[in-house]
Design a protein around this motif. Structure first.
Motif: not given
Length: 115
Positions: A6, A22, A36-38, A69, A80, A93-95
């Motif tokens: 990311e 990402c 995408w998560y956070r 997205i 994102l 933030y994670y992909c």
């Protein structure tokens, strides 16, 4: 093995915008569902948005109308676009890449929104 990296996080004032990227190393990107998560301090990791290989999208209610997205399969990259950012969007933030039953996570990128 799939590696996800990311980028694009940073510090922004409320109301501002950021674009996260990402990049995926590996040949399975185009057939994978991406997301995408956070995770904010003290909170569980939560879904922000997902996009299927066919381009169907899904958003958390908290970001609908503000975040978009997208993906570029030719570049093995997911994006994102975050507009109208709020302090409560502050998080790592994670992909994520999913090809059932496998899933892979990136290392995360920090987004901080100041009020």
């Amino acid at each position: 093995q799939v590696k996800l990296v990311e980028s694009g996080g940073g510090l922004v004032q409320a109301g501002g915008s950021l674009r996260l990227s990402c990049a995926a190393a590996g040949s399975i990107f185009s057939i994978a569902t991406m997301g995408w998560y956070r995770q904010a301090p003290g909170n569980q990791r939560e879904l922000v948005a997902t996009i299927t290989s066919g381009g169907s999208t899904n958003y958390a209610n908290s970001v609908k109308g503000r975040f978009t997205i997208s993906r570029d399969n030719a570049k093995n990259t997911m994006y994102l676009q975050m507009n109208s950012l709020k302090p409560e969007d502050t998080a790592v933030y994670y992909c994520k890449l999913v090809i059932t039953p496998l899933n892979y996570w990136g290392q995360g990128t920090q987004v901080t929104v100041s009020s």
